[in-house]
Design a protein around this motif. Structure first.
Motif: not given
Length: 267
Positions: A219, A211-212, A208-209, A68
């Motif tokens: 997200q 993984r989502t 960030w994020y 990311d």
């Protein structure tokens, strides 16, 4: 001059689909390496696996960058490495406390979303057992240091991330740190941050994020907006240019260890 053959960029990937897009912005002319993080390999375990796999390779410098991380100008990482080399610096990155409003943890540790290591120098001293012993409050790390310039709150006793011990160990072993400035929030986005070079240039945006991605709708919409902002559409990397490392049965071994600990406690 920087020898690109001695530099690699390594990513512990939680979302291969997202990496497949953002890695198109990664620095060119250097090796791309992936550690499969989809089975629970991340943090300190991933760092240790990296040293295990690359110790006898040709690399002098390792760039750790999450999927990311969106590079504005990937060539700036080479300027950064040259700056580190010229100033005898060994590790750089953004503090995990005081610089990003939702990361209020330890300011002496770097968050691994982006970190550059003098890999050749560090690997000569690397010792996993010694590193594990450093996951604790160590007063000497904070002696004679000033934190008043930090923008947000922090906690000198925070052990939020299990990989902090790697950076604490590096401090205790006299490796020299370069803490990078960052911008947060970024526009209307309160989460992301911009990584700055020592001369104030924008190296990359960290959303960030990852993984989502395609797990949580809110997200996913947010992350897709960044892909659009960086003009990443259906661009895909050439996987023949990427080395992928997996640790066989890592998840099963992890589960077995947890089960064994629980079983021992219940006796």
């Amino acid at each position: 001059m920087i020898d690109k053959s001695k530099i690699a960029i390594i990513t512990t990937v939680a979302s291969f689909k997202f990496y497949n897009k953002t890695a198109t912005l990664f620095p060119v002319g250097i090796d791309k390496i992936v550690i499969d993080g989809t089975t629970g390999m991340y943090g300190l375990k991933s760092i240790d696996f990296m040293f295990e796999k690359l110790k006898n390779k040709q690399y002098d410098w390792i760039i750790m960058a999450d999927e990311d991380v969106f590079f504005y100008d990937s060539d700036l990482v080479f300027d950064l490495i040259q700056y580190m080399k010229s100033n005898n610096l060994d590790i750089c990155g953004v503090r995990d406390g005081g610089e990003i409003q939702h990361r209020l943890h330890n300011p002496e540790a770097i968050n691994t979303f982006f970190s550059i290591l003098n890999f050749k120098k560090i690997s000569d001293k690397y010792n996993y057992r010694s590193i594990l012993d450093c996951q604790k409050y160590i007063p000497k790390l904070y002696a004679n240091k000033e934190y008043s310039a930090l923008k947000y709150s922090y906690d000198l006793q925070s052990l939020k991330e299990p990989y902090y011990c790697f950076y604490f160990w590096a401090h205790l072993n006299k490796f020299k740190f370069l803490y990078l400035d960052t911008i947060n929030p970024v526009g209307n986005d309160m989460i992301g941050n911009v990584i700055l070079s020592p001369t104030g240039e924008k190296i990359a945006f960290h959303s960030w994020y990852a993984r989502t991605y395609e797990v949580y709708e809110d997200q996913t919409i947010r992350l897709n907006s960044f892909l659009k902002d960086f003009n990443i559409k259906d661009a895909l990397i050439n996987w023949r240019e990427v080395q992928v490392f997996k640790k066989p049965f890592f998840n099963w071994k992890k589960r077995a260890k947890i089960f064994a600990v629980k079983l021992f406690k219940n006796k």
